[in-house]
Design a protein around this motif. Sequence first.
Motif, PDB file in Angstrom:
ATOM      1  N   UNK A  65       0.836  -1.208   0.000  1.00  0.00           N
ATOM      2  CA  UNK A  65       0.000   0.000   0.000  1.00  0.00           C
ATOM      3  C   UNK A  65       0.864   1.250   0.000  1.00  0.00           C
ATOM      4  N   UNK A  66       1.930   1.252   0.806  1.00  0.00           N
ATOM      5  CA  UNK A  66       2.828   2.401   0.861  1.00  0.00           C
ATOM      6  C   UNK A  66       3.474   2.631  -0.498  1.00  0.00           C
ATOM      7  N   UNK A  67       3.931   1.559  -1.137  1.00  0.00           N
ATOM      8  CA  UNK A  67       4.566   1.668  -2.454  1.00  0.00           C
ATOM      9  C   UNK A  67       3.617   2.307  -3.472  1.00  0.00           C
ATOM     10  N   UNK A  68       2.382   1.829  -3.491  1.00  0.00           N
ATOM     11  CA  UNK A  68       1.433   2.350  -4.476  1.00  0.00           C
ATOM     12  C   UNK A  68       1.106   3.817  -4.203  1.00  0.00           C
ATOM     13  N   UNK A 116       6.063  11.505   3.610  1.00  0.00           N
ATOM     14  CA  UNK A 116       6.707  11.539   4.935  1.00  0.00           C
ATOM     15  C   UNK A 116       8.149  11.077   4.855  1.00  0.00           C
ATOM     16  N   UNK A 117       8.909  11.466   5.851  1.00  0.00           N
ATOM     17  CA  UNK A 117      10.310  11.061   5.905  1.00  0.00           C
ATOM     18  C   UNK A 117      10.404   9.548   6.084  1.00  0.00           C
ATOM     19  N   UNK A 118      11.238   8.874   5.282  1.00  0.00           N
ATOM     20  CA  UNK A 118      11.344   7.407   5.390  1.00  0.00           C
ATOM     21  C   UNK A 118      11.775   6.969   6.785  1.00  0.00           C
ATOM     22  N   UNK A 119      11.257   5.824   7.220  1.00  0.00           N
ATOM     23  CA  UNK A 119      11.609   5.254   8.519  1.00  0.00           C
ATOM     24  C   UNK A 119      12.738   4.243   8.317  1.00  0.00           C
ATOM     25  N   UNK A 120      13.921   4.459   8.917  1.00  0.00           N
ATOM     26  CA  UNK A 120      15.028   3.500   8.763  1.00  0.00           C
ATOM     27  C   UNK A 120      14.657   2.140   9.354  1.00  0.00           C
ATOM     28  N   UNK A 121      14.808   1.083   8.571  1.00  0.00           N
ATOM     29  CA  UNK A 121      14.440  -0.241   9.059  1.00  0.00           C
ATOM     30  C   UNK A 121      15.428  -0.737  10.124  1.00  0.00           C
ATOM     31  N   UNK A 174       5.979   3.842  12.850  1.00  0.00           N
ATOM     32  CA  UNK A 174       6.349   3.195  11.593  1.00  0.00           C
ATOM     33  C   UNK A 174       5.129   2.899  10.729  1.00  0.00           C
ATOM     34  N   UNK A 175       4.045   3.613  10.963  1.00  0.00           N
ATOM     35  CA  UNK A 175       2.819   3.347  10.214  1.00  0.00           C
ATOM     36  C   UNK A 175       2.993   3.417   8.721  1.00  0.00           C
ATOM     37  N   UNK A 176       3.829   4.350   8.224  1.00  0.00           N
ATOM     38  CA  UNK A 176       4.078   4.485   6.791  1.00  0.00           C
ATOM     39  C   UNK A 176       5.429   3.912   6.392  1.00  0.00           C
ATOM     40  N   UNK A 177       5.990   3.073   7.247  1.00  0.00           N
ATOM     41  CA  UNK A 177       7.304   2.516   6.957  1.00  0.00           C
ATOM     42  C   UNK A 177       7.244   1.424   5.903  1.00  0.00           C
TER      43      UNK A 177
END
Length: 402
Positions: A240-243, A258-263, A369-372
């Motif tokens: 979903x995030x990718x799309x 949003x700013x990416x979340x480092x894994x 990390x909801x949008x991670x």
Amino acid sequence: MTVDELVSRLTGLPIRLRRNGDDLVVRAPEGTLDPELVRELRAHKGELLESLALSDSGWWSPPTRITPEMLSLVELTQEQITRVVSSVPGGASNVQDIYPLGPLQEGIFFHHLMDGEGDPYLGWGMFAEDSRADVDRFVAALQTVVDRHDMLRTAVAWEGLPQPVQVVWRHADLPVEEVTFDTGADAAEQLRSRFDPAGFRLDLRTAPLLRVVTGFDAANDRWLLLVLMHHLVGDNATWDVLQREISSVLSGQMDSLPRPVPYRNVVAQAVLGTSRAEHEEFFTGLLGDVDEPTAPFGLTDVHHSTAIAESRVRLDPALVGAVREQARRAGVSAASVCHLAWGLVLSRLTGRSDVVFGSVLLGRTQGGVGNGVGLFINTLPVRVDVGGRGVLDAVRDTHGLL
């Protein structure tokens, strides 16, 4: 001398490199470059030019050699680090980070190695575009998303290492393959069949663990796109995030993302939090005396069975309300009630009062990390004893376990 050995030799020297078309420009104080070093620079010119193409700045200085002290989440010797770095295009200059696999990643990787042909953890999504130009725009947008998220630039290294590790590349080109369809057969079905996870695998040693396959569907006057993504780097929410991000890039709204979340933060939480010994103690206490699986109808071969169907039933709103009300009265979550109910179902289907089953637990609500992009779920065992407890005690026990 290999290119990595050359870079190590350059480390600490006041030498800077720059790419000028097909030429390698070297700037160094007089007397710094001895004849041997010049010969090696010429011998590895092509590899150095590739590394310079990955550099963000005009002039590039050889990176500091990656040493064991730099890896805070995993213990590797210098020899093992060199082995990992040598597997990455561009060498040390293209290595952003090295750290262990997360808990569910370990399990997925195990099954990948066990299954020698296909890969049960290879997911896919299919899209259609009007033209080849639209395909190119989609691929460029997806490459932008890959550039944003470290998880999408991650490969796995394990050969010759004490444990598998994930290696984050600074840059990873998205593989794109164009295929030709047979006339007289459904193009979408051909695409699905050719890249069916039952017989197709991705090379986990090469980032990104994504792949795009496209082809012209003449019967429907459209271009089909098949996007393959390994479960090691993402879950359903990641799709979903990718799309969403691809759409934002295509619509010129990338600045709103949003700013990416480092894994690595997720891995650090797993590695530096509860120790492995504490995990082993807990699960040994939970499962140590279990001597046979909970197998409904005696079925145990769930990985290779073809007689699997999926069914969905929408619950009556009154029943849903009753479940929530009972959960509130007992001071537990509705999920705990449902887990106990499933334990009761398994008890009836197996003739056992003590049952064990797996449950998928979600972690996207923790740590922002909801949008991670990455794997923020885990599958863990749940044990429910429905024989010797009353309902209220049983549901509270289940809630405490979860």
